[in-house]
Motif scaffolding. Structure first.
Motif, PDB file in Angstrom:
ATOM      1  N   ALA A  38       0.835  -1.220   0.000  1.00  0.00           N
ATOM      2  CA  ALA A  38       0.000   0.000   0.000  1.00  0.00           C
ATOM      3  C   ALA A  38       0.860   1.258   0.000  1.00  0.00           C
ATOM      4  O   ALA A  38       0.800   2.071   0.931  1.00  0.00           O
ATOM      5  CB  ALA A  38      -0.932  -0.001   1.200  1.00  0.00           C
ATOM      6  N   THR A  92      -0.830   4.825   0.508  1.00  0.00           N
ATOM      7  CA  THR A  92      -1.338   5.027   1.869  1.00  0.00           C
ATOM      8  C   THR A  92      -0.192   5.246   2.856  1.00  0.00           C
ATOM      9  O   THR A  92      -0.220   6.175   3.679  1.00  0.00           O
ATOM     10  CB  THR A  92      -2.167   3.811   2.317  1.00  0.00           C
ATOM     11  N   LEU A 140      -4.230  11.062   1.778  1.00  0.00           N
ATOM     12  CA  LEU A 140      -4.710   9.830   2.402  1.00  0.00           C
ATOM     13  C   LEU A 140      -6.159   9.527   2.029  1.00  0.00           C
ATOM     14  O   LEU A 140      -6.539   8.344   1.925  1.00  0.00           O
ATOM     15  CB  LEU A 140      -4.570   9.941   3.920  1.00  0.00           C
ATOM     16  N   SER A 186       1.604   8.603   2.439  1.00  0.00           N
ATOM     17  CA  SER A 186       0.752   9.697   2.930  1.00  0.00           C
ATOM     18  C   SER A 186       0.800   9.775   4.453  1.00  0.00           C
ATOM     19  O   SER A 186       0.889  10.866   5.029  1.00  0.00           O
ATOM     20  CB  SER A 186      -0.692   9.494   2.468  1.00  0.00           C
ATOM     21  N   ILE A 187       0.761   8.617   5.089  1.00  0.00           N
ATOM     22  CA  ILE A 187       0.860   8.583   6.552  1.00  0.00           C
ATOM     23  C   ILE A 187       2.221   9.109   6.994  1.00  0.00           C
ATOM     24  O   ILE A 187       2.326   9.854   7.983  1.00  0.00           O
ATOM     25  CB  ILE A 187       0.635   7.149   7.067  1.00  0.00           C
ATOM     26  N   GLY A 201      -7.422  10.213  -0.805  1.00  0.00           N
ATOM     27  CA  GLY A 201      -7.463   9.875  -2.229  1.00  0.00           C
ATOM     28  C   GLY A 201      -7.467  11.032  -3.190  1.00  0.00           C
ATOM     29  O   GLY A 201      -7.733  10.854  -4.386  1.00  0.00           O
ATOM     30  N   PRO A 210      -3.114  11.508  -4.607  1.00  0.00           N
ATOM     31  CA  PRO A 210      -2.180  11.109  -3.539  1.00  0.00           C
ATOM     32  C   PRO A 210      -0.708  11.259  -3.886  1.00  0.00           C
ATOM     33  O   PRO A 210       0.071  11.783  -3.079  1.00  0.00           O
ATOM     34  CB  PRO A 210      -2.557   9.640  -3.283  1.00  0.00           C
TER      35      PRO A 210
END
Length: 203
Positions: A98, A101, A166, A104-105, A168, A171
């Motif tokens: 991922a 994701t 995060l 982004s985190i 969408g 991203p």
């Protein structure tokens, strides 16, 4: 401290280059993960530099200024922990788990680290440098204070961009923009702290 700041500047510059290449469409998936790892290393370098000299740095603050010691320790811990977390997230993203994701985190985590570490950058600029060239010391102090404010502002912006990525909204693009801003601010703050350390060495 000087060595750690220089390492931070180099890693920040590398993050800028990787983000620009990613925005131009050159291996965006891989470069976002690599840029995340490199920026995490920048935070670790600076946090480790402060940690290695924490005792001397805290003694440089006047005895009554406990806030200075607290902010130095807090900023050091935030940079080390968030930098290490970012490196782990970047490696996992590079392995294909991922990636959008996780990167982004990581950007959100990096933004939080800059917000928490802004006080440490300001306090490093405020530390006494008896015997240093006064004009150089004054310029380095002002640069450190300005860098601290910019660091907090960019940190908040990175958190917003990371949240948008995060959920969408473009991203990859927003992650690269956030990494570009983060890399730029650590170059500025690392250069400011390096200048402050150099002022202290010129006794």
């Amino acid at each position: 401290m000087l060595g750690g700041s220089l390492a931070e500047v180099l890693c920040g510059a590398a993050t800028i280059v990787l983000a620009i290449l990613g925005l131009t469409g050159i291996l965006p998936g891989e470069l976002t993960s690599i840029a995340t790892i490199v920026f995490g290393a920048a935070l670790i370098a600076q946090g480790g530099a402060i940690a290695s000299r924490f005792g001397a740095l805290s003694r440089a603050a006047p005895p009554v200024e406990w806030d200075t010691r607290t902010e130095l320790g807090g900023g050091m811990g935030a940079e080390l922990v968030c930098g290490a977390a970012g490196v782990v997230l970047g490696i996992l993203a590079l392995l294909g788990l991922a990636p959008a994701t996780l990167t982004s985190i990581a950007v959100i985590v990096f933004g939080g680290a800059l917000l928490l570490g802004g006080g440490a950058t300001a306090d490093l600029g405020a530390l006494d440098t008896h015997g240093a060239h006064q004009h150089l010391a004054h310029l380095a102090r002002q640069a450190s204070m300005a860098a601290a404010g910019l660091q907090s502002l960019v940190g908040a912006g990175a958190i917003v961009l990371g949240i948008l990525a995060l959920v969408g909204i473009y991203p990859l693009v927003l992650t690269f923009v956030a990494l570009l801003a983060l890399g730029s601010v650590v170059v500025v703050s690392g250069s400011a702290v390096s200048g402050r350390a150099a002022a202290a060495l010129r006794r």
